[in-house]
Design a protein around this motif. Structure first.
Motif, PDB file in Angstrom:
ATOM      1  N   ALA A 107      -0.338   9.283  -8.678  1.00 45.34           N
ATOM      2  CA  ALA A 107      -0.436   9.009  -7.166  1.00 45.34           C
ATOM      3  C   ALA A 107      -1.963   8.382  -7.131  1.00 45.34           C
ATOM      4  CB  ALA A 107      -0.551  10.505  -6.467  1.00 45.34           C
ATOM      5  N   LEU A 108      -2.982   8.878  -7.859  1.00 44.26           N
ATOM      6  CA  LEU A 108      -4.174   8.059  -7.731  1.00 44.26           C
ATOM      7  C   LEU A 108      -4.098   6.816  -8.141  1.00 44.26           C
ATOM      8  CD1 LEU A 108      -7.322   8.581  -7.189  1.00 44.26           C
ATOM      9  CD2 LEU A 108      -7.606   9.068  -9.616  1.00 44.26           C
TER      10      LEU A 108
ATOM     11  N   ARG B  85      -2.940   0.250  -3.759  1.00 47.99           N
ATOM     12  CA  ARG B  85      -2.792   0.020  -2.233  1.00 47.99           C
ATOM     13  C   ARG B  85      -3.879  -0.233  -1.611  1.00 47.99           C
ATOM     14  NH1 ARG B  85       1.380   3.062  -1.496  1.00 47.99           N
ATOM     15  NH2 ARG B  85       0.354   4.914  -1.927  1.00 47.99           N
ATOM     16  N   SER B  86      -5.059   0.354  -1.961  1.00 47.66           N
ATOM     17  CA  SER B  86      -6.308   0.386  -1.297  1.00 47.66           C
ATOM     18  C   SER B  86      -6.988  -1.009  -1.855  1.00 47.66           C
ATOM     19  CB  SER B  86      -7.406   1.321  -1.838  1.00 47.66           C
ATOM     20  OG  SER B  86      -8.465   1.090  -1.204  1.00 47.66           O
TER      21      SER B  86
ATOM     22  N   GLN C 235      -4.859  -3.890   0.207  1.00 52.68           N
ATOM     23  CA  GLN C 235      -5.370  -3.839   1.494  1.00 52.68           C
ATOM     24  C   GLN C 235      -6.513  -4.812   1.699  1.00 52.68           C
ATOM     25  OE1 GLN C 235      -5.683   0.232   2.825  1.00 52.68           O
ATOM     26  NE2 GLN C 235      -4.433  -0.062   4.623  1.00 52.68           N
ATOM     27  N   ARG C 236      -7.392  -4.964   0.896  1.00 57.62           N
ATOM     28  CA  ARG C 236      -8.775  -5.829   1.177  1.00 57.62           C
ATOM     29  C   ARG C 236      -8.552  -7.056   1.283  1.00 57.62           C
ATOM     30  NH1 ARG C 236     -12.804  -3.744  -3.540  1.00 57.62           N
ATOM     31  NH2 ARG C 236     -10.875  -4.380  -4.724  1.00 57.62           N
ATOM     32  N   PHE C 237      -7.059  -7.667   0.777  1.00 59.87           N
ATOM     33  CA  PHE C 237      -6.816  -8.851   0.649  1.00 59.87           C
ATOM     34  C   PHE C 237      -5.817  -9.353   1.848  1.00 59.87           C
ATOM     35  CE2 PHE C 237      -8.307  -8.099  -3.464  1.00 59.87           C
ATOM     36  CZ  PHE C 237      -9.149  -9.208  -3.834  1.00 59.87           C
TER      37      PHE C 237
ATOM     38  N   ASP D 130       5.230  -0.995  -3.455  1.00 59.43           N
ATOM     39  CA  ASP D 130       4.058  -0.758  -4.708  1.00 59.43           C
ATOM     40  C   ASP D 130       3.009  -2.010  -4.458  1.00 59.43           C
ATOM     41  OD1 ASP D 130       6.038  -2.433  -5.858  1.00 59.43           O
ATOM     42  OD2 ASP D 130       5.740  -1.708  -7.608  1.00 59.43           O
ATOM     43  N   GLY D 131       3.175  -2.741  -3.320  1.00 66.29           N
ATOM     44  CA  GLY D 131       2.448  -3.932  -3.561  1.00 66.29           C
ATOM     45  C   GLY D 131       2.029  -4.474  -2.043  1.00 66.29           C
ATOM     46  N   VAL D 132       2.075  -5.736  -1.669  1.00 62.07           N
ATOM     47  CA  VAL D 132       2.021  -6.534  -0.540  1.00 62.07           C
ATOM     48  C   VAL D 132       3.087  -7.441  -0.061  1.00 62.07           C
ATOM     49  CG1 VAL D 132       0.512  -7.769   0.564  1.00 62.07           C
ATOM     50  CG2 VAL D 132      -0.476  -6.245  -0.801  1.00 62.07           C
TER      51      VAL D 132
END
Length: 82
Positions: free
Chosen positions: A3-4, A10-11, A14-16, A66-68
């Motif tokens: 989970a970590l 994910r974090s 998100q930055r991109f 699990d991605g973007v």
């Protein structure tokens, strides 16, 4: 631990969001292609084209699975008929 790792990925993704990055496309499943950016972000797009082993720029739009999720960015010169 799993989970970590998922939250960390994910974090990082998100930055991109909002940026355009080249993606190397690997496989298609259920009409959705998946591939990876140079910094290992998993990217998904929907396309009827064969993207296998192509490096195509994608605008990263949102977190998905699990991605973007992204949108293919193609110049008008590369579109069929031009």
């Amino acid at each position: 631990m799993l989970a970590l790792a998922e939250e960390s990925a994910r974090s990082f993704g998100q930055r991109f969001l909002g940026s355009t990055m080249p993606v190397l496309w690997e496989k298609k499943s259920g009409g959705v292609w998946s591939g990876y950016t140079g910094n290992d972000i998993k990217v998904y797009v929907k396309s009827g084209d064969d993207l296998t082993n192509q490096l195509i720029p994608v605008k990263l739009e949102g977190i998905w699975k699990d991605g973007v999720w992204g949108k293919l960015v193609r110049s008008s010169a590369s579109e069929p008929g031009f």
